[in-house]
Design a protein around this motif. Structure first.
Motif, PDB file in Angstrom:
ATOM      1  N   GLU A 772       0.836  -1.201   0.000  1.00 40.46           N
ATOM      2  CA  GLU A 772       0.000   0.000   0.000  1.00 40.46           C
ATOM      3  C   GLU A 772       0.865   1.243   0.000  1.00 40.46           C
ATOM      4  OE1 GLU A 772      -3.151  -0.492   2.779  1.00 40.46           O
ATOM      5  OE2 GLU A 772      -4.015   1.465   2.297  1.00 40.46           O
ATOM      6  N   LYS A 773       0.463   2.230  -0.761  1.00 39.36           N
ATOM      7  CA  LYS A 773       1.234   3.471  -0.825  1.00 39.36           C
ATOM      8  C   LYS A 773       0.253   4.621  -1.025  1.00 39.36           C
ATOM      9  CE  LYS A 773       4.487   5.070  -3.978  1.00 39.36           C
ATOM     10  NZ  LYS A 773       5.330   4.652  -5.118  1.00 39.36           N
ATOM     11  N   ASP A 774       0.282   5.607  -0.155  1.00 37.08           N
ATOM     12  CA  ASP A 774      -0.598   6.771  -0.213  1.00 37.08           C
ATOM     13  C   ASP A 774      -2.072   6.372  -0.369  1.00 37.08           C
ATOM     14  OD1 ASP A 774       1.777   8.148  -0.202  1.00 37.08           O
ATOM     15  OD2 ASP A 774       1.833   8.287  -2.415  1.00 37.08           O
ATOM     16  N   GLY A 775      -2.497   5.376   0.370  1.00 38.28           N
ATOM     17  CA  GLY A 775      -3.906   4.962   0.352  1.00 38.28           C
ATOM     18  C   GLY A 775      -4.314   4.190  -0.891  1.00 38.28           C
ATOM     19  N   VAL A 776      -3.325   3.850  -1.739  1.00 38.32           N
ATOM     20  CA  VAL A 776      -3.647   3.033  -2.907  1.00 38.32           C
ATOM     21  C   VAL A 776      -2.989   1.668  -2.729  1.00 38.32           C
ATOM     22  CG1 VAL A 776      -3.453   2.798  -5.407  1.00 38.32           C
ATOM     23  CG2 VAL A 776      -3.766   5.055  -4.395  1.00 38.32           C
ATOM     24  N   LYS A 777      -3.762   0.609  -3.012  1.00 39.31           N
ATOM     25  CA  LYS A 777      -3.231  -0.743  -2.809  1.00 39.31           C
ATOM     26  C   LYS A 777      -2.645  -1.259  -4.115  1.00 39.31           C
ATOM     27  CE  LYS A 777      -6.848  -1.619   0.537  1.00 39.31           C
ATOM     28  NZ  LYS A 777      -8.262  -1.982   0.544  1.00 39.31           N
ATOM     29  N   PHE A 778      -1.583  -2.061  -3.989  1.00 44.29           N
ATOM     30  CA  PHE A 778      -0.968  -2.667  -5.172  1.00 44.29           C
ATOM     31  C   PHE A 778      -0.835  -4.152  -4.952  1.00 44.29           C
ATOM     32  CE2 PHE A 778       0.425   1.701  -4.966  1.00 44.29           C
ATOM     33  CZ  PHE A 778       0.156   2.130  -6.249  1.00 44.29           C
ATOM     34  N   GLY A 803     -10.257  -3.585  -4.042  1.00 43.04           N
ATOM     35  CA  GLY A 803     -10.887  -2.289  -3.841  1.00 43.04           C
ATOM     36  C   GLY A 803     -10.087  -1.191  -4.522  1.00 43.04           C
ATOM     37  N   ARG A 804      -9.838  -0.069  -3.770  1.00 42.40           N
ATOM     38  CA  ARG A 804      -9.139   1.085  -4.337  1.00 42.40           C
ATOM     39  C   ARG A 804      -7.674   0.717  -4.541  1.00 42.40           C
ATOM     40  NH1 ARG A 804      -9.283   6.883  -4.171  1.00 42.40           N
ATOM     41  NH2 ARG A 804      -7.237   7.700  -3.584  1.00 42.40           N
ATOM     42  N   GLY A 805      -7.318   0.322  -5.788  1.00 42.73           N
ATOM     43  CA  GLY A 805      -5.948  -0.102  -5.995  1.00 42.73           C
ATOM     44  C   GLY A 805      -5.673  -0.501  -7.431  1.00 42.73           C
ATOM     45  N   LYS A 825     -11.753   1.902 -10.745  1.00 40.30           N
ATOM     46  CA  LYS A 825     -12.329   3.012 -11.509  1.00 40.30           C
ATOM     47  C   LYS A 825     -12.009   4.391 -10.916  1.00 40.30           C
ATOM     48  CE  LYS A 825     -14.984   1.640 -15.043  1.00 40.30           C
ATOM     49  NZ  LYS A 825     -15.711   0.357 -14.935  1.00 40.30           N
ATOM     50  N   GLU A 826     -12.139   4.483  -9.550  1.00 42.14           N
ATOM     51  CA  GLU A 826     -12.041   5.810  -8.937  1.00 42.14           C
ATOM     52  C   GLU A 826     -10.637   6.417  -9.011  1.00 42.14           C
ATOM     53  OE1 GLU A 826     -12.905   2.924  -7.428  1.00 42.14           O
ATOM     54  OE2 GLU A 826     -12.482   2.960  -5.274  1.00 42.14           O
ATOM     55  N   ILE A 827      -9.619   5.590  -9.390  1.00 38.43           N
ATOM     56  CA  ILE A 827      -8.276   6.172  -9.453  1.00 38.43           C
ATOM     57  C   ILE A 827      -7.679   6.158 -10.860  1.00 38.43           C
ATOM     58  CG2 ILE A 827      -7.654   5.818  -7.018  1.00 38.43           C
ATOM     59  CD1 ILE A 827      -6.195   3.249  -7.958  1.00 38.43           C
ATOM     60  N   THR A 828      -8.550   5.977 -11.843  1.00 36.41           N
ATOM     61  CA  THR A 828      -8.009   5.919 -13.199  1.00 36.41           C
ATOM     62  C   THR A 828      -7.484   7.272 -13.680  1.00 36.41           C
ATOM     63  OG1 THR A 828     -10.273   6.088 -13.967  1.00 36.41           O
ATOM     64  CG2 THR A 828      -9.276   3.920 -14.139  1.00 36.41           C
TER      65      THR A 828
END
Ligand SMILES: [Zn+2]
Ligand SMILES: [Zn+2]
Length: 876
Positions: A772-778, A803-805, A825-828
């Motif tokens: 996870e980095k800056d609230g984004v999961k990888f 989820g968000r990642g 979708k929300e981080i594209t």
């Protein structure tokens, strides 16, 4: 006494009196093309009475199925409204073929009615022909009837003749007095009155004279007797009921109708009429279909259709919106099968023919009736009581709504129909049709043929004997006009005095070939027979030119004709085999005989089962192997009918016809070209069985070299498959079975695996390697599902769990390394799958791309997959 008993007692009575009991003949007269339906017991003996056929016995008795649907007194519209009119009825009869005469005929009738049926003699009245003192005396002196009860009537009532010429003679009728109550009350009321009181029950016809065309009558050397008594009336009399419909011939049917429609008979006249219509018509339909008639738009089929549709409409009047009429056949058959066993044989067939017609017609009816009702309301408001012709035309033209039905409805509503307007609209339509045609070349050519035929032009057909001939050109046609001369390159029609070319007819295609002389050559592409005996060759002038009057050589292409012959003879064998195996109701409905195949359409209601197809095919091949002679005999039409030759209903035949006879197996009228022995056909193979229309099936088949080619094609297909699957042809079925089993097993495994994956792989959590980095999961995760589709659906699961990642899914699919990047979708806006995948794709030696939320890549370097996946985390 039950009607079954009455019928049986009648036949028994006459058997005891030395009569031979014969079966009822079919409702379709076999030897009388002028007659629609058998309408009396004597029909099957017509030729005997005319002296053209030997009598089956000196005396005979029958209970004959009859139909009367036309004529003043048997107007279809009367049926159901009265208690005595029927479409279908049974006629009991006794016949003397030059054996006994008036004395016995009268004595038998009296004895049967008074002794066997025990009818009160007081209620019986007699009528004789005005001039027939002989009969009157017999009634008076031998039987003892008071003179006051013997009524003399005129020619109209008591003289019978077969036609303008031929046998004729006086009749004597026995009438039953229904009682004062039914009298019209006129002082003249008596036997012969139009009212209901005196009901004719038995007609004795004494064939005494031979009438010549001049009108002169000479006594017949051996006078004959023909009698007829309607079973329906007799049953009513014997059972002491006023209405024929109250006799036990009808009551079981009435009860079944009551049960089906939920109404009671005898409460309301309108309902009663409809119930009687249904009861009468279901008998007619059952018997007609049982004898092979099928609903159609012409001839007998049209009569049947009218009867059916009238019944269906009355069913609807009783509130029935769903098909039910066809269900009544069961009751009819149950009541009648002991006397007419053929009914039971076709039980299912009869039901399904009616059901199909009923279903279709109810739809038409629904739409049409609504329109008529609206129109009637509208006209009524406007103070009119007439349905306009255009409305009738529109109903007819767009819905196929029968005009007579509109008339019936109008009558019931006390409306008239503007028939003139209707006719006008019809003519208008025909005119428009004609105008649309005019100017087209086809039409012009047609007119030319018509003109030529009217001028008496005909071509003699020589093609039964040989394929070559020489003849003179009588007409040339170019661009749809008669021409004196034609030249190279022209598309022409050519007519010669004689020709070996067969013109398309009877289903057989026209011949091809060559027509030539020293300075002319034409390739005949088709031969037609457009009018009468006119044979027209069509084709292109290949070389030179030609004038009318010149001599030409005509050569039929044997490679076209020869296989056509095989197929034509095979068609006859097929027809006979169909009738033998499926039943007598099978009738030819169309056929095509071409060089490479044959097609045969026939009446039959259900698909022909696989076993029956095989039985039919075997039967035809049996007849081929028997190498039967194929006889072609030219004879008079009448004579041909006597041999029992099958003629196609609706086909027009001339005075001289060709009868094609294949041993005892098949006899048909046919003008086609045939083999000499069935053995020439070699082999017959059915290729397809299908449906053409409701009640019409189609069989397609090949013969001879064509059948061999067909089998080879199948064989090659099979061998190819066997080779591909590495088994012998005979092991193909097991192999395919095994493969199907295996496939099923695999599909099941895959779906189990997918479920497992969805649940998080092999017990491991797929999210284990997540960063996870800056609230984004990888997450990069490897999967070993075998194909891209599965990998993609796996990526669905991964991204939804993540989820968000951003997720990378990798795997080896079909020998390639595959990578899929998914971005929530929300981080594209920040992470683009298409961008992310590019460097990764390069690592596996391939390329990739896609949408911002999903991208895919594939490459050959499987060994670099691991590396590529690791580099995903580094690059993020
Ligand atoms: Zn009267
Ligand atoms: Zn034929």
């Amino acid at each position: 006494m039950q009607s079954k008993e009455i019928r049986e007692k009648f036949l028994q009575f006459f058997e005891i009196k030395g009569h031979k009991r014969l079966r009822s003949s079919s409702l379709i007269p076999e030897n009388d093309p002028t007659l629609f339906f058998t309408n009396a017991g004597m029909v099957q003996f017509k030729n005997v009475f005319l002296g053209q056929e030997k009598s089956p016995a000196p005396r005979a008795t029958t209970s004959q199925k009859c139909m009367r649907v036309s004529g003043k007194h048997n107007d279809l519209e009367n049926v159901g409204r009265t208690h005595r009119h029927h479409t279908f009825f049974e006629m009991l009869g006794n016949f003397s073929f030059g054996d006994y005469f008036k004395n016995e005929a009268i004595a038998f009738a009296w004895e049967f009615l008074t002794q066997v049926m025990k009818i009160d003699p007081k209620r019986l009245w007699i009528s004789v022909f005005r001039e027939d003192d002989e009969a009157a005396l017999i009634w008076e002196k031998e039987i003892g009837i008071p003179v006051s009860k013997i009524v003399r009537l005129g020619e109209k009532d008591n003289f019978w003749s077969m036609g303008e010429e031929g046998p004729c003679g006086p009749c004597s009728e026995i009438h039953f007095d229904l009682g004062e109550k039914y009298s019209c009350g006129k002082p003249t009321c008596g036997v012969g009155c139009d009212c209901e009181r005196f009901m004719e029950i038995w007609n004795l016809v004494f064939m005494q004279f031979d009438r010549k065309a001049s009108g002169e009558m000479t006594p017949l050397p051996k006078p004959s007797v023909d009698t007829g008594m309607g079973l329906e009336r007799l049953a009513a009399v014997v059972q002491g009921v006023y209405s024929n419909y109250s006799s036990d011939l009808f009551t079981p049917i009435l009860q079944e109708i009551e049960r089906r429609v939920g109404k009671t008979y005898g409460k309301d006249e309108k309902t009663d009429i409809s119930i009687r219509v249904l009861a009468d018509h279901i008998r007619a339909c059952t018997f007609l279909i049982g004898d092979g008639v099928q609903p159609s738009n012409e001839g007998r089929g049209y009569v049947l259709r009218r009867i059916m549709r009238r019944a269906i409409r009355h069913g609807r009047l009783l509130g029935m919106r769903e098909p039910f009429f066809y269900l009544l056949t069961d009751t009819v058959i149950k009541e009648m099968e002991s006397a007419y066993p053929e009914l039971n044989k076709h039980k299912r067939f009869i039901g399904s023919v009616i059901q199909a017609e009923e279903t279709r017609f109810l739809e038409t009816l629904e739409k049409g009736l609504e329109m008529i009702q609206q129109e009637i309301e509208a006209q009524r408001k406007a103070g009119s009581s007439c349905i306009p012709g255009e409305v009738v035309f529109k109903l007819y033209d767009t819905f196929g709504f029968p005009v007579d039905l509109v008339q019936n409805i109008a009558e019931e509503e006390r409306f008239t129909v503007d028939m003139e307007g209707f006719e006008l609209a019809m003519t208008g339509q025909r005119e428009t049709g004609r105008r649309a045609w005019k100017g087209s070349g086809q039409e012009r050519v047609g007119l030319v043929y018509q003109e030529l035929a009217q001028r008496g032009l005909r071509s003699e057909f020589l093609g039964y004997e040989g394929l070559h001939a020489e003849s003179k050109v009588v007409s040339l046609i170019r661009f749809g006009e008669l021409a004196k001369e034609v030249k190279e390159g022209d598309e022409i029609q050519l007519i010669t005095e004689k020709t070996p070319f067969y013109g398309e007819s009877g289903g057989q295609v026209g011949d091809k070939g060559l027509i030539s002389n020293a300075h002319f050559k034409m390739e005949v592409q088709d031969t037609q027979k457009p009018f009468g005996d006119l044979i027209v060759h069509s084709g292109r002038v290949k070389r030179g030119g030609l004038k009318t009057g010149e001599a030409v050589k005509l050569e039929v292409d044997r490679h076209h004709r020869s296989p056509t012959r095989l197929n034509h003879t095979a068609t006859h064998l097929l027809h006979a085999a169909l009738r033998e195996i499926l039943g007598d109701h099978v009738r030819q409905a169309g056929s095509l005989v071409a060089p490479d195949r044959l097609r045969f359409d026939f009446s039959h209601f259900e698909p022909v089962s696989e076993e029956d197809v095989e039985r039919i095919e075997s039967r035809v091949n049996e007849k081929i192997r028997e190498d039967l002679p194929v006889q072609k005999i030219e004879m008079g039409y009448e004579e041909a009918m006597k041999t029992g030759a099958m003629a196609l209903f609706g086909e027009k035949y001339g005075d001289r016809v060709r009868v094609l006879k294949i041993d005892d197996f098949s006899t048909e009228l046919c003008g086609g070209t045939h083999v000499d022995r069935t053995g020439e056909i070699g082999f017959f193979k059915i290729t397809q069985e299908s449906s053409v229309a409701a009640g019409i099936r189609r069989i397609e088949a090949v013969t001879g070299p064509g059948a061999l080619a067909y089998c080879r094609k199948l064989e090659r297909g099979l061998k190819g498959l066997a080779l591909q699957l590495k088994v012998g042809v005979e092991d193909l079925p097991q192999k395919v079975d095994r493969m199907t089993d295996q496939q099923k097993k695999l599909e099941k495994e895959i779906s189990q695996l997918r479920q497992k994956l969805a649940a998080g792989g092999s017990g491991q959590n797929i999210l284990d390697g997540m960063r996870e980095k800056d609230g984004v999961k990888f997450l990069a995760v490897k999967s070993d599902v075998g194909d891209v589709k599965a990998l993609r659906s796996f990526s669905d699961q991964v991204i939804s769990k993540l989820g968000r990642g951003v997720a990378l899914v990798g795997g080896v699919t079909e020998g390639k390394a595959t990578l899929i990047v998914r971005v929530a979708k929300e981080i594209t806006d920040k992470y683009k799958a298409g961008e992310i995948i590019k460097p990764l794709a390069a690592l596996i030696g391939g390329s990739g791309g896609g949408r911002p939320d999903m991208a895919q890549a594939g490459g050959p370097q499987i060994e670099k997959l691991e590396e590529a996946m690791m580099s995903f985390y580094d690059s993020m």
